[in-house]
Design a protein around this motif. Structure first.
Motif, PDB file in Angstrom:
ATOM      1  N   GLU A  10       0.850  -1.189   0.000  1.00 26.87           N
ATOM      2  CA  GLU A  10       0.000   0.000   0.000  1.00 26.87           C
ATOM      3  C   GLU A  10       0.885   1.238   0.000  1.00 26.87           C
ATOM      4  N   SER A  11       0.968   1.959   1.102  1.00 25.34           N
ATOM      5  CA  SER A  11       1.764   3.181   1.112  1.00 25.34           C
ATOM      6  C   SER A  11       3.136   2.973   1.743  1.00 25.34           C
ATOM      7  N   GLU A  12       3.348   1.832   2.377  1.00 23.92           N
ATOM      8  CA  GLU A  12       4.620   1.573   3.052  1.00 23.92           C
ATOM      9  C   GLU A  12       5.093   0.171   2.703  1.00 23.92           C
ATOM     10  N   LEU A  13       6.391   0.037   2.512  1.00 25.12           N
ATOM     11  CA  LEU A  13       6.987  -1.260   2.207  1.00 25.12           C
ATOM     12  C   LEU A  13       8.263  -1.396   3.021  1.00 25.12           C
ATOM     13  N   GLN A  14       8.299  -2.376   3.915  1.00 18.22           N
ATOM     14  CA  GLN A  14       9.485  -2.639   4.728  1.00 18.22           C
ATOM     15  C   GLN A  14      10.061  -3.982   4.335  1.00 18.22           C
ATOM     16  N   GLY A  15      11.360  -4.087   4.411  1.00 19.51           N
ATOM     17  CA  GLY A  15      11.981  -5.358   4.082  1.00 19.51           C
ATOM     18  C   GLY A  15      13.484  -5.314   4.187  1.00 19.51           C
ATOM     19  N   VAL A  16      14.092  -6.379   3.701  1.00 24.54           N
ATOM     20  CA  VAL A  16      15.544  -6.517   3.688  1.00 24.54           C
ATOM     21  C   VAL A  16      15.986  -6.705   2.248  1.00 24.54           C
ATOM     22  N   LEU A  17      16.874  -5.833   1.796  1.00 30.11           N
ATOM     23  CA  LEU A  17      17.486  -5.985   0.472  1.00 30.11           C
ATOM     24  C   LEU A  17      18.638  -6.971   0.599  1.00 30.11           C
ATOM     25  N   ARG A  18      18.675  -7.971  -0.275  1.00 28.07           N
ATOM     26  CA  ARG A  18      19.765  -8.954  -0.261  1.00 28.07           C
ATOM     27  C   ARG A  18      20.380  -9.008  -1.653  1.00 28.07           C
ATOM     28  N   PHE A  19      21.662  -8.666  -1.716  1.00 31.81           N
ATOM     29  CA  PHE A  19      22.397  -8.683  -2.979  1.00 31.81           C
ATOM     30  C   PHE A  19      23.450  -9.773  -2.902  1.00 31.81           C
ATOM     31  N   THR A  20      23.501 -10.627  -3.919  1.00 26.41           N
ATOM     32  CA  THR A  20      24.510 -11.683  -3.978  1.00 26.41           C
ATOM     33  C   THR A  20      25.168 -11.680  -5.341  1.00 26.41           C
ATOM     34  N   ARG A  21      26.460 -11.918  -5.314  1.00 24.27           N
ATOM     35  CA  ARG A  21      27.225 -12.102  -6.554  1.00 24.27           C
ATOM     36  C   ARG A  21      28.283 -13.141  -6.245  1.00 24.27           C
ATOM     37  N   GLY A  22      28.083 -14.330  -6.784  1.00 26.41           N
ATOM     38  CA  GLY A  22      28.984 -15.434  -6.474  1.00 26.41           C
ATOM     39  C   GLY A  22      28.854 -15.795  -4.995  1.00 26.41           C
ATOM     40  N   GLU A  23      29.982 -15.861  -4.303  1.00 30.80           N
ATOM     41  CA  GLU A  23      29.992 -16.194  -2.873  1.00 30.80           C
ATOM     42  C   GLU A  23      29.786 -14.966  -1.998  1.00 30.80           C
ATOM     43  N   ALA A  24      29.925 -13.781  -2.575  1.00 33.40           N
ATOM     44  CA  ALA A  24      29.818 -12.538  -1.808  1.00 33.40           C
ATOM     45  C   ALA A  24      28.361 -12.118  -1.674  1.00 33.40           C
ATOM     46  N   SER A  25      28.053 -11.469  -0.551  1.00 34.08           N
ATOM     47  CA  SER A  25      26.688 -10.993  -0.343  1.00 34.08           C
ATOM     48  C   SER A  25      26.688  -9.747   0.529  1.00 34.08           C
ATOM     49  N   ALA A  26      25.623  -8.972   0.377  1.00 32.32           N
ATOM     50  CA  ALA A  26      25.424  -7.769   1.193  1.00 32.32           C
ATOM     51  C   ALA A  26      23.926  -7.647   1.448  1.00 32.32           C
ATOM     52  N   SER A  27      23.572  -7.087   2.591  1.00 31.64           N
ATOM     53  CA  SER A  27      22.152  -6.902   2.892  1.00 31.64           C
ATOM     54  C   SER A  27      21.952  -5.593   3.647  1.00 31.64           C
ATOM     55  N   GLN A  28      20.718  -5.097   3.585  1.00 37.11           N
ATOM     56  CA  GLN A  28      20.392  -3.829   4.246  1.00 37.11           C
ATOM     57  C   GLN A  28      18.886  -3.782   4.480  1.00 37.11           C
ATOM     58  N   ARG A  29      18.477  -3.309   5.650  1.00 35.25           N
ATOM     59  CA  ARG A  29      17.056  -3.103   5.947  1.00 35.25           C
ATOM     60  C   ARG A  29      16.617  -1.798   5.309  1.00 35.25           C
ATOM     61  N   VAL A  30      15.406  -1.785   4.744  1.00 42.72           N
ATOM     62  CA  VAL A  30      14.872  -0.581   4.099  1.00 42.72           C
ATOM     63  C   VAL A  30      13.402  -0.394   4.449  1.00 42.72           C
TER      64      VAL A  30
END
Length: 152
Positions: free
Chosen positions: A128-148
């Motif tokens: 609706e007007s708000e979206l909460q979650g965790v962004l998860r980026f992966t490339r090969g064995e490496a990964s990064a995440s962030q709450r948004v």
């Protein structure tokens, strides 16, 4: 009857002394192991070991720890830029948004790479007007995440 009572009492004493001896031997082995066979958790500088775990041999260095995820709204599109520690775009990975505030378990939203290091997806119809979650980026064995949190 007196003789039987004496033999029975003697057997109980032997059993009790044996159990007490096993207990003392077990305690001694435990004290020795805890004093001499330590781990990095019991080191005096255990806090520094945790902070620098990614730089140790057993830490399996993850280059994604130095990546930054910058999330914005561009009109009705979610736009995420992925950069390395020098500010260069990180291309060729997979980025997904895992919602956390949905009433029912929602499937992750896959963002597609529109330019090197730039990922885009339309605003989900279920949000609706708000979206909460965790962004998860992966490339090969490496990964990064962030709450948004996005507000539309």
């Amino acid at each position: 009857m007196t003789k039987r009572t004496a033999k029975t009492t003697c057997c109980y004493r032997v059993v009790l002394l044996t159990l007490f001896g096993v207990f003392i031997a077990g305690m001694a082995a435990t004290f020795f192991a805890s004093g001499h066979l330590g781990s990095r958790v019991t080191d005096p500088d255990y806090y520094q070991n945790g902070l620098n775990y990614d730089r140790t041999e057993s830490g399996a260095r993850n280059p994604g720890l130095d990546w930054t995820l910058t999330a914005t709204l561009s009109g009705r599109d979610l736009l995420v830029r992925v950069c390395d520690e020098k500010g260069a775009p990180v291309a060729g990975g997979k980025l997904s948004l895992h919602p956390t505030r949905e009433k029912r378990a929602a499937s992750p939203l896959q963002l597609l790479e529109s330019a090197p290091g730039v990922f885009r997806a339309p605003w989900p119809a279920t949000a609706e007007s708000e979206l909460q979650g965790v962004l998860r980026f992966t490339r090969g064995e490496a990964s990064a995440s962030q709450r948004v949190v996005f507000f539309n």
